[in-house]
Scaffold this motif. Structure first.
Motif, short mmCIF file in Angstrom:
data_model
loop_
_atom_site.label_atom_id
_atom_site.label_comp_id
_atom_site.label_asym_id
_atom_site.label_seq_id
_atom_site.Cartn_x
_atom_site.Cartn_y
_atom_site.Cartn_z
N GLU A 185 -4.83 13.37 5.72
CA GLU A 185 -4.70 14.82 5.85
C GLU A 185 -5.56 15.36 6.99
N GLU A 186 -5.08 16.44 7.59
CA GLU A 186 -5.82 17.14 8.64
C GLU A 186 -6.62 18.25 7.96
N HIS A 187 -7.67 17.82 7.28
CA HIS A 187 -8.41 18.72 6.40
C HIS A 187 -9.77 18.11 6.10
N ALA A 188 -10.68 18.92 5.62
CA ALA A 188 -12.00 18.42 5.21
C ALA A 188 -11.83 17.45 4.04
N PRO A 189 -12.84 16.62 3.77
CA PRO A 189 -12.71 15.61 2.72
C PRO A 189 -12.78 16.15 1.30
N TYR A 190 -13.08 17.42 1.14
CA TYR A 190 -13.25 17.98 -0.20
C TYR A 190 -12.13 18.96 -0.56
N GLY A 191 -11.54 18.78 -1.74
CA GLY A 191 -10.61 19.76 -2.28
C GLY A 191 -9.20 19.75 -1.75
N GLY A 192 -8.90 18.85 -0.83
CA GLY A 192 -7.57 18.81 -0.25
C GLY A 192 -6.65 17.80 -0.91
N LEU A 193 -5.72 17.27 -0.12
CA LEU A 193 -4.75 16.31 -0.64
C LEU A 193 -5.43 15.09 -1.24
N GLY A 194 -6.44 14.55 -0.55
CA GLY A 194 -7.12 13.37 -1.05
C GLY A 194 -7.73 13.58 -2.42
N VAL B 191 0.85 -1.20 0.00
CA VAL B 191 0.00 0.00 0.00
C VAL B 191 0.88 1.24 0.00
N ALA B 192 0.44 2.28 -0.72
CA ALA B 192 1.12 3.57 -0.71
C ALA B 192 0.29 4.55 0.12
N VAL B 193 0.92 5.17 1.10
CA VAL B 193 0.26 6.17 1.93
C VAL B 193 0.86 7.52 1.60
N ILE B 194 0.03 8.45 1.17
CA ILE B 194 0.49 9.80 0.84
C ILE B 194 -0.11 10.75 1.86
N ALA B 195 0.76 11.40 2.63
CA ALA B 195 0.31 12.24 3.73
C ALA B 195 0.98 13.61 3.66
N CYS B 196 0.46 14.56 4.46
CA CYS B 196 1.05 15.89 4.51
C CYS B 196 0.98 16.44 5.93
N GLY B 197 1.85 17.38 6.23
CA GLY B 197 1.84 18.03 7.54
C GLY B 197 2.02 17.06 8.69
N GLU B 198 1.22 17.26 9.74
CA GLU B 198 1.36 16.44 10.94
C GLU B 198 0.89 15.01 10.75
N MET B 199 0.33 14.68 9.62
CA MET B 199 -0.13 13.32 9.36
C MET B 199 0.99 12.40 8.86
N VAL B 200 2.15 12.97 8.52
CA VAL B 200 3.25 12.15 8.01
C VAL B 200 3.81 11.26 9.10
N LYS B 201 3.97 11.78 10.30
CA LYS B 201 4.54 10.98 11.40
C LYS B 201 3.67 9.76 11.73
N PRO B 202 2.35 9.92 11.96
CA PRO B 202 1.55 8.72 12.21
C PRO B 202 1.54 7.75 11.04
N ALA B 203 1.65 8.26 9.82
CA ALA B 203 1.72 7.38 8.65
C ALA B 203 3.00 6.56 8.69
N ALA B 204 4.10 7.19 9.05
CA ALA B 204 5.38 6.49 9.15
C ALA B 204 5.35 5.47 10.29
N ASP B 205 4.72 5.84 11.40
CA ASP B 205 4.60 4.91 12.53
C ASP B 205 3.75 3.71 12.14
N ALA B 206 2.69 3.95 11.39
CA ALA B 206 1.83 2.85 10.94
C ALA B 206 2.60 1.92 10.03
N ALA B 207 3.42 2.48 9.16
CA ALA B 207 4.22 1.66 8.25
C ALA B 207 5.19 0.78 9.03
N ALA B 208 5.77 1.33 10.09
CA ALA B 208 6.71 0.57 10.91
C ALA B 208 6.02 -0.61 11.59
N ARG B 209 4.81 -0.39 12.08
CA ARG B 209 4.05 -1.47 12.74
C ARG B 209 3.68 -2.55 11.74
N LEU B 210 3.26 -2.15 10.57
CA LEU B 210 2.84 -3.12 9.56
C LEU B 210 4.02 -3.90 9.00
#
Length: 309
Positions: A248-257, A192-211
């Motif tokens: 992303e730490e953002h609404a579901p519309y118009g952001g990174l997603g 799986v590819a996880v694409i994150a931004c801002g403060e969401m990158v650290k938890p994404a990296a931590d999740a990758a380490a656990r998996l």
């Protein structure tokens, strides 16, 4: 754990530059404390402008200073900078192509219990929609330092969103693979590819380490450069994975997603899941409590990825 917040790093880099370059100017809207810009104001008062609670004036004054040859950095709560002064950001900064760097402090849900009035869950979409405006969300203090130094070298408009509190380091000191407007691959995996931004990158990296410990390979991409978006990095990450997850730490519309979905859909169709804040006023709580509630922490990302697989 990070020693200081990203916003404090910005102040320190700007102070170092301002000591030898009198054109570097900092502006705040009654937010020097919140922005960690008090040291700048105390040491370099002639290069500091306090507009008071007047975000529209903050942006317009910054644009005027830029037209006079100054290099203004305007710091204000992201929730107000991206909404109350949106027209000024659009016309005085972007359309007029002025060398103004807009610093949205306490972004996302940083203000916690103050609620929707103080949350900035629309700023990525709003600022990215403005032609000529660049948008950046650095992930930790080390990347923030390099980004701020890079922005000092150009004369183009930009919006930089940072959180309120210190966040854990994503990178190691002296080993930050930073290239302006190019996303960074934090980890590599084939599931799986996880694409994150801002403060969401650290938890994404931590999740990758656990998996990884469970034999699941996860690619984590730090998309600090929301605009210009690194399409090549998205295609590379998605092409080598079974599915894509955005965080992303953002609404579901118009952001990174939304942006990543457009690229994946047109270039390398894959199943894609967007993790974000809801299209509703968020619950009351600290950033960590809000992230946990909406599955934006490492545990939530792990659960989503396992569900996909």
């Amino acid at each position: 754990m990070a020693k200081i917040a990203n916003k404090q790093v910005i102040c320190e880099v700007l102070m170092e530059a301002a000591r030898t370059d009198r054109d570097v100017v900092a502006l705040c809207s009654d937010s020097r404390g919140s922005a960690s810009f008090t040291p700048f104001a105390d040491e370099l008062p002639e290069q500091f402008v306090e507009t008071g609670i007047a975000e529209q004036n903050l942006v317009s004054i910054s644009a005027g200073l830029a037209k006079c040859g100054k290099k203004p950095y305007a710091a204000s709560p992201a929730c107000f900078l991206s909404t109350r002064s949106y027209e000024q950001c659009k016309i005085d900064v972007a359309y007029s192509d002025t060398n103004v760097k807009l610093i949205g402090i306490s972004g996302g849900v940083s203000y916690g219990a103050l609620g929707m009035s103080h949350h900035s869950a629309q700023d990525i979409a709003a600022m990215s929609a403005v032609p000529n405006m660049r948008v950046y969300l650095p992930s930790d203090r080390l990347q923030t330092e390099l980004l701020t130094k890079a922005l000092l070298e150009d004369e183009k408009p930009a919006y930089i969103r940072v959180g309120r509190n210190a966040v854990e380091d994503v990178y190691e000191e002296g080993k930050v693979p930073f290239e302006m407007d190019k996303a960074t691959f934090v980890t590599q995996g084939s599931d799986v590819a996880v694409i994150a931004c801002g403060e969401m990158v650290k938890p994404a990296a931590d999740a990758a380490a656990r998996l990884r410990e469970e034999g699941i390979g996860v690619t984590v991409v730090d998309m600090y450069c929301i605009k210009p978006l690194d399409r090549a990095a998205i295609i590379k990450a998605a092409s080598g994975a079974k599915a894509v997850v955005t965080v992303e730490e953002h609404a579901p519309y118009g952001g990174l997603g939304s942006m990543v979905s457009q690229v994946v859909g047109s270039e390398c169709p894959k199943r894609i899941v967007n993790l974000s804040l809801p299209d509703a006023p968020v619950i009351t709580g600290t950033s960590k409590e809000v992230f946990r509630h909406y599955g934006l922490d490492a545990e939530g990302i792990v659960k989503t990825i396992k569900g996909i697989l």
